[in-house]
Design a protein around this motif. Structure first.
Motif, PDB file in Angstrom:
ATOM      1  N   ALA A 106      35.334  33.683  27.789  1.00  0.00           N
ATOM      2  CA  ALA A 106      36.145  33.704  29.018  1.00  0.00           C
ATOM      3  C   ALA A 106      35.225  33.242  30.139  1.00  0.00           C
ATOM      4  O   ALA A 106      34.008  33.410  30.070  1.00  0.00           O
ATOM      5  CB  ALA A 106      36.667  35.106  29.289  1.00  0.00           C
ATOM      6  N   TYR A 107      35.821  32.633  31.150  1.00  0.00           N
ATOM      7  CA  TYR A 107      35.015  32.053  32.228  1.00  0.00           C
ATOM      8  C   TYR A 107      35.611  32.396  33.588  1.00  0.00           C
ATOM      9  O   TYR A 107      36.828  32.503  33.738  1.00  0.00           O
ATOM     10  CB  TYR A 107      34.964  30.519  32.090  1.00  0.00           C
ATOM     11  CG  TYR A 107      34.371  30.046  30.791  1.00  0.00           C
ATOM     12  CD1 TYR A 107      32.997  29.907  30.624  1.00  0.00           C
ATOM     13  CD2 TYR A 107      35.196  29.733  29.705  1.00  0.00           C
ATOM     14  CE1 TYR A 107      32.451  29.476  29.422  1.00  0.00           C
ATOM     15  CE2 TYR A 107      34.670  29.304  28.495  1.00  0.00           C
ATOM     16  CZ  TYR A 107      33.295  29.179  28.362  1.00  0.00           C
ATOM     17  OH  TYR A 107      32.756  28.754  27.166  1.00  0.00           O
ATOM     18  N   ALA A 108      34.718  32.513  34.546  1.00  0.00           N
ATOM     19  CA  ALA A 108      35.176  32.698  35.937  1.00  0.00           C
ATOM     20  C   ALA A 108      34.548  31.602  36.782  1.00  0.00           C
ATOM     21  O   ALA A 108      33.363  31.306  36.651  1.00  0.00           O
ATOM     22  CB  ALA A 108      34.722  34.063  36.455  1.00  0.00           C
ATOM     23  N   ILE A 114      40.122  32.159  36.764  1.00  0.00           N
ATOM     24  CA  ILE A 114      39.700  32.882  35.565  1.00  0.00           C
ATOM     25  C   ILE A 114      40.382  32.268  34.333  1.00  0.00           C
ATOM     26  O   ILE A 114      41.599  32.078  34.305  1.00  0.00           O
ATOM     27  CB  ILE A 114      40.034  34.385  35.688  1.00  0.00           C
ATOM     28  CG1 ILE A 114      39.143  35.006  36.777  1.00  0.00           C
ATOM     29  CG2 ILE A 114      39.829  35.104  34.355  1.00  0.00           C
ATOM     30  CD1 ILE A 114      39.425  36.441  37.103  1.00  0.00           C
ATOM     31  N   HIS A 136      36.165  41.873  33.669  1.00  0.00           N
ATOM     32  CA  HIS A 136      34.743  41.489  33.648  1.00  0.00           C
ATOM     33  C   HIS A 136      34.552  40.158  34.397  1.00  0.00           C
ATOM     34  O   HIS A 136      33.649  40.043  35.240  1.00  0.00           O
ATOM     35  CB  HIS A 136      34.254  41.367  32.203  1.00  0.00           C
ATOM     36  CG  HIS A 136      32.878  40.775  32.091  1.00  0.00           C
ATOM     37  ND1 HIS A 136      31.736  41.537  32.131  1.00  0.00           N
ATOM     38  CD2 HIS A 136      32.454  39.481  31.985  1.00  0.00           C
ATOM     39  CE1 HIS A 136      30.668  40.750  32.044  1.00  0.00           C
ATOM     40  NE2 HIS A 136      31.083  39.494  31.956  1.00  0.00           N
ATOM     41  N   GLU A 137      35.413  39.202  34.107  1.00  0.00           N
ATOM     42  CA  GLU A 137      35.297  37.897  34.793  1.00  0.00           C
ATOM     43  C   GLU A 137      35.575  38.055  36.297  1.00  0.00           C
ATOM     44  O   GLU A 137      34.930  37.428  37.140  1.00  0.00           O
ATOM     45  CB  GLU A 137      36.267  36.880  34.170  1.00  0.00           C
ATOM     46  CG  GLU A 137      35.975  36.554  32.715  1.00  0.00           C
ATOM     47  CD  GLU A 137      34.537  36.098  32.466  1.00  0.00           C
ATOM     48  OE1 GLU A 137      33.983  35.388  33.323  1.00  0.00           O
ATOM     49  OE2 GLU A 137      33.969  36.473  31.422  1.00  0.00           O
ATOM     50  N   HIS A 140      32.571  39.001  38.191  1.00  0.00           N
ATOM     51  CA  HIS A 140      31.652  37.915  38.578  1.00  0.00           C
ATOM     52  C   HIS A 140      32.107  37.264  39.888  1.00  0.00           C
ATOM     53  O   HIS A 140      31.283  36.897  40.726  1.00  0.00           O
ATOM     54  CB  HIS A 140      31.588  36.859  37.474  1.00  0.00           C
ATOM     55  CG  HIS A 140      30.797  37.275  36.265  1.00  0.00           C
ATOM     56  ND1 HIS A 140      29.499  37.725  36.362  1.00  0.00           N
ATOM     57  CD2 HIS A 140      31.112  37.298  34.938  1.00  0.00           C
ATOM     58  CE1 HIS A 140      29.038  38.011  35.129  1.00  0.00           C
ATOM     59  NE2 HIS A 140      30.008  37.783  34.266  1.00  0.00           N
ATOM     60  N   LEU A 189      27.362  28.876  33.095  1.00  0.00           N
ATOM     61  CA  LEU A 189      28.453  29.280  32.213  1.00  0.00           C
ATOM     62  C   LEU A 189      28.183  28.949  30.747  1.00  0.00           C
ATOM     63  O   LEU A 189      28.612  29.668  29.855  1.00  0.00           O
ATOM     64  CB  LEU A 189      29.766  28.625  32.659  1.00  0.00           C
ATOM     65  CG  LEU A 189      30.290  28.986  34.046  1.00  0.00           C
ATOM     66  CD1 LEU A 189      31.600  28.273  34.333  1.00  0.00           C
ATOM     67  CD2 LEU A 189      30.501  30.487  34.177  1.00  0.00           C
TER      68      LEU A 189
END
Lengths: 281, 164
Positions: A106-108, A114, A136-137, A140, A189
């Motif tokens: 997963a990425y922010a 997100i 969690h993302e 960030h 990332l």
């Protein structure tokens, strides 16, 4: 002697009245974060953050592609917006999407973007697990981890200010500086990962974020336990950029205990999650 | 400077420090989330004294782990620290509109701009190919993501445990 006594009395008074003033910084991690926070962001700084985040988000989408599944997109957005209602950054409009890849991650991106991979969702078994990953993302973004690391703000000296020049013309060097800053964010990332303390803050934040939104924060623990067994290419980036799962699981359990969270009283929404997963292709 | 003057200066300095520290200890915080429950103890299991809405000012009188101790209608209460901030909540920043002339111009320019930036960074041809492949930009996808909205009514129903 009398004067010395007065001085000692004042020092004792200070330590009694202000115990935190005489505590070491290590004893008060939360305080540390507040004091380490950058000066108040201006509206222009937020705009720059969003503009920068758009570039990172466009690259993430370019790399993996958007998973075009409207019911699933709706579900992920409903879970994400449920958490966003309890965000400490009301100035941001959060966007949630699924990336079309079997990789588990997963990425922010700064500014409220997100992304969660289809591979990650495939590994989940209830809604609280999805909420944990999203929270969690969000941590960030709310912690401004990339913003602080790359000094993204609206002032002239900031790399992100290059975008304004990029749009409005500007110099080649400004464009290069901006492009390099986006490269660095992508490196964070995909290669180097966030700072360890940022990952810890995001994990701790996830516990509180899920709990205030009514989700069982232990969902993230269950998810970690499951994907820790899934070694291979699907978790290559995740393993490379994050601390070990066992350490994160211990931290999450400690955070749940410290905040006196009764996980059994919170929701996992297993049935609703199962219903939503039926829409996957 | 005689000893007496040094002593007086030291006492004054300490008193000023004490006052300043006392003042900073009672910082004002603002609720950033839609609402924030104020508990009677730093625990989710503790009774709820009330709910403070976004923008509510809370005077902190201490902290306990992830909780901020606040004064709430004459009582000591605890609010999750992630829900508050020292600054008043800012207005929502809207995304850059896709129809914005400046933005469109920027997008049109960006492909050539990016390539020239890569070249200027001295990247080899293979690296440039990587950038155009792995790190290509998908603005159409981004626009779809940004345009996606759900109604307040749908979200409220969902948050209350309703079906999708």
């Amino acid at each position: 002697m009398r004067r010395a006594s007065v001085l000692v009395f004042l020092l004792v008074l200070m330590s009694v009245a202000m115990p935190d003033a005489v505590m070491s910084a290590d004893d008060q991690p939360w305080r540390q974060r507040v004091s380490a926070a950058p000066p108040e962001m201006t509206s222009d700084d937020v705009t720059e953050e969003i503009r920068f985040g758009r570039e990172v988000a466009a690259r993430l989408l370019g790399r993996y592609g958007l998973y075009a599944n409207d019911p699933l997109t709706k579900y992920v957005n409903l879970v994400g917006q449920s958490l966003a209602a309890y965000s400490n950054r009301p100035e941001l409009k959060y966007h949630f999407a699924v990336l079309n890849t079997s990789e588990i991650n997963a990425y922010a991106a700064p500014g409220g973007y997100i992304f969660i991979t289809k591979g990650a969702i495939d590994k989940m078994q209830d809604e609280s697990e999805l909420a944990g990953v999203i929270a969690h993302e969000m941590g960030h973004i709310n912690g401004k981890h990339v913003v602080k690391e790359l000094d993204i703000k609206a002032t002239e000296g900031s790399a992100a200010a290059g975008l304004a020049r990029l749009i409005g013309g500007g110099t080649e060097s400004a464009r290069i500086a901006f492009s390099k800053a986006v490269d660095k964010a992508m490196d964070t990332l995909f290669t180097t990962g966030y700072k360890r303390e940022d990952e810890i803050e995001a994990d701790k934040g996830s516990v509180m974020q899920c709990a205030v939104a009514g989700y069982d924060p232990a969902g993230l623990i269950r998810y970690f336990e499951r994907i820790s067994a899934a070694k291979g290419k699907s978790t290559e980036v995740l393993d490379k950029t994050h601390p070990a799962y066992d350490a994160r699981i211990i931290l999450l359990k400690d955070s749940i205990t410290a905040a006196a969270i009764d996980t059994a009283a919170l929701k996992t929404y297993k049935e609703r999650f199962a219903e939503a997963m039926k829409t996957k292709k | 400077m005689n000893t007496k003057r040094i002593f007086v200066n030291l006492v004054i300095s300490l008193v000023v420090c004490l006052i300043a520290l006392q003042a900073s200890a009672q910082e004002t915080y603002y609720v950033q989330s839609v609402k924030a429950k104020v508990h009677s103890a730093p625990s989710f299991k503790a009774s709820v004294l009330g709910e403070a809405s976004r923008g509510t000012r809370l005077n902190s009188i201490g902290r306990s782990g992830s909780w901020l101790k606040v004064s709430y209608y004459g009582k000591d209460g605890y609010v999750a620290a992630i829900l508050v901030s020292v600054s008043p909540p800012m207005a929502k920043h809207t995304m850059i509109k896709a129809g914005d002339a400046d933005f469109q111009q920027g997008v049109r320019r960006r492909a050539s701009t990016y390539t020239s930036a890569a070249a200027a960074r001295g990247l080899a041809a293979d690296d440039r190919r990587r950038l155009s492949g792995e790190d290509r930009l998908d603005y159409d996808g981004l626009e779809r993501v940004e345009k996606y909205t759900i109604s307040d009514a749908e979200l409220t129903k969902f948050m209350e445990g309703g079906k999708i």
